[in-house]
Structures are given as structure tokens and as C-alpha cells.
Design an enzyme around this catalytic site. Structure first.
Site, PDB file in Angstrom:
ATOM      1  N   SER A 139      -0.113  -1.349 -43.711  1.00 49.60           N
ATOM      2  CA  SER A 139      -1.326  -1.580 -44.592  1.00 49.60           C
ATOM      3  C   SER A 139      -0.953  -2.251 -45.805  1.00 49.60           C
ATOM      4  O   SER A 139       0.253  -1.963 -46.610  1.00 49.60           O
ATOM      5  CB  SER A 139      -2.184  -0.201 -44.737  1.00 49.60           C
ATOM      6  OG  SER A 139      -3.244  -0.378 -45.726  1.00 49.60           O
ATOM      7  N   TYR A 152      -2.314   8.660 -47.487  1.00 48.41           N
ATOM      8  CA  TYR A 152      -2.448   7.190 -46.491  1.00 48.41           C
ATOM      9  C   TYR A 152      -1.436   6.084 -47.130  1.00 48.41           C
ATOM     10  O   TYR A 152      -0.662   5.536 -46.268  1.00 48.41           O
ATOM     11  CB  TYR A 152      -3.633   6.734 -46.577  1.00 48.41           C
ATOM     12  CG  TYR A 152      -3.950   5.385 -45.862  1.00 48.41           C
ATOM     13  CD1 TYR A 152      -4.313   5.483 -44.249  1.00 48.41           C
ATOM     14  CD2 TYR A 152      -3.985   4.282 -46.083  1.00 48.41           C
ATOM     15  CE1 TYR A 152      -4.329   4.607 -43.551  1.00 48.41           C
ATOM     16  CE2 TYR A 152      -4.254   2.989 -45.389  1.00 48.41           C
ATOM     17  CZ  TYR A 152      -4.534   3.361 -44.034  1.00 48.41           C
ATOM     18  OH  TYR A 152      -4.528   2.183 -43.239  1.00 48.41           O
TER      19      TYR A 152
END
Length: 241
Positions: A139, A152
Site C-alpha cells: 500500500s 496498517y
């Protein structure tokens, strides 16, 4: 340029959800035979001929024995594994001062530890073959950090460093490892965060956000025979600088 993966056997860990389902459908469209795992969300296939080239298993990647059993079944079925895509990921967002350790641990267990276990198992098959491609879906948050997403962002940053490191370890066996970093897109994980969508559009030089199909197309391209001398790279699929 027409991309064909006919004759290739691909394992996709995390085939449900917006990105996973798009990758799965793109793999099938290009003729790959696919072993796919899913957990909570069902898989949706648009091609009616998929039953001839797809086997699926419900797997929680946090359960190592369950994951190992599914991968061994895929190996037995396909005999040769040409590629692995690790796409399993979850979010448990909160500001760091109030983040619970269980939410920190849960995100790392799925996003990072799951990749460790899956790649360790399948890379042994690729080493034996002296051939294979591995792609991790990371990501852009792993590159920039993210408000309220320390767990995350840390998991995706770890996945990026992990991918670059094992590319060095596995390259001598003819195995490539690359990471694809999607930018912001509307997925099942953030559908209710309109504020994040607007912020992403405002910070994009093109004034738009990413979409799952774009990630799927790029990922499948990396698996094709058009790309054979690329490894240890981090591909940021985004238009935010």
C-alpha cells in the site's frame, strides 16, 4: 498488446474483496489456472468457464495449519506453481494513543505474518523448480504513513521491506519478488470514509483515485512473459506525489 497467462498456475491468497476479486477475474480472463483463498467475503466470478481453471479454499491466514493445508492442496493439484500473489489484508483503525494491542497484532498477523508463512511454503516449491514470481500487494500507506492507521501502515511498510529483502534471497533461484502499492481507492474496507476519498482526489495530480481493475491489470502484467528481469521493485500505482 494482449496478455496471456495460459498454461500458468497462480496462487492468489486473498481473492475476495475489491482488489482480490478484480485480480482473480483478470487472472481467469487471461487464461491462468488459479488456486484462490478467501475468508469472510464470497468470491464473485464473471467468466462462466471459470470452473475448469479455478479451485478455491476458505482460509484464515492467521491459522498456520489451515493455510499450510490449503497451499499443499494447491501444490498437489497443480504440480507446478508459477506465481504467488499475496493480497490478504485487514484494517483496524484508531488513533495510536488509544489503539488496542489486539488490533495492532491482528493487522500484522494478517497483512505481514500471513505473507511470511505463505511465501515461505510456496517459495520452497519455486526453489525446487528454479523458477517463479511472487507479488505482494502492499500500500502507498506503507510508504507515507497514515492518520489513524499506525498498525496498517506498519504492516504494509514491513511487507515492502520484506519483499525487497527476499528478492535478494530468492533471486539466485530464478524467483522474482515485487510489491505493488495501490493508492487510495474505494473498497470494502473504507466505503464509509467519504472524507478520505475527497482528500485523495484533492492531493492527486490527476484529480482522481485508483481503482481495483487498474491494480489487477498491472499485477497480471507483472506475471506475464513481457516482464522477466524485474525484481525487488516497489510499484506505487498512484497519482499522488
Amino acid at each position: 498488446m494482449e496478455i496471456s497467462l495460459k498454461g500458468k498456475n497462480v496462487i492468489l491468497i486473498g481473492a475476495s474483496g475489491s482488489i482480490g476479486n478484480s485480480i482473480l477475474n483478470q487472472l481467469i480472463l487471461t487464461g491462468a489456472r488459479v488456486g484462490a483463498t478467501y475468508n469472510k467475503t464470497n468470491i464473485t466470478i464473471s467468466d462462466p468457464s471459470y470452473k475448469d481453471i479455478l479451485i478455491t479454499k476458505k482460509v484464515d491466514v492467521r491459522d498456520i495449519n489451515e493455510l499450510k493445508s490449503a497451499l499443499q492442496e494447491f501444490i498437489k493439484h497443480f504440480k507446478k506453481i508459477d506465481a504467488l500473489i499475496y493480497n490478504s489484508g485487514i484494517c483496524e483503525d484508531s488513533l495510536f494513543p488509544i489503539m488496542k494491542y489486539k488490533d495492532w497484532r491482528s493487522v500484522l498477523d494478517v497483512n505481514l505474518d500471513g505473507a511470511f508463512h505463505a511465501i515461505k511454503i510456496l517459495s520452497k516449491e519455486m526453489i525446487r523448480q528454479k523458477d517463479g514470481k511472487i507479488i505482494t500487494i502492499a500500500s502507498s500507506k506503507g510508504l507515507s504513513g497514515s492518520y489513524g492507521q499506525a498498525n496498517y501502515a506498519a504492516s504494509k511498510a514491513g511487507l515492502i521491506g520484506f519483499s525487497k529483502s527476499i528478492a535478494r534471497d530468492l533471486g539466485r533461484f530464478g524467483i522474482s519478488v515485487n510489491a505493488v502499492c495501490p493508492g487510495f481507492m474505494v473498497t470494502n474496507l473504507n466505503r464509509d470514509r467519504r472524507d478520505k476519498e475527497l482528500n485523495a482526489k484533492n492531493s492527486s495530480v490527476l484529480g482522481c483515485i485508483s481503482n481495483p481493475q487498474e491494480i489487477a491489470s498491472f499485477t497480471v502484467y507483472l506475471l506475464s512473459d513481457y516482464v522477466n528481469n524485474v525484481s525487488g521493485q516497489i510499484f506505487n500505482i498512484d497519482s499522488r506525489l
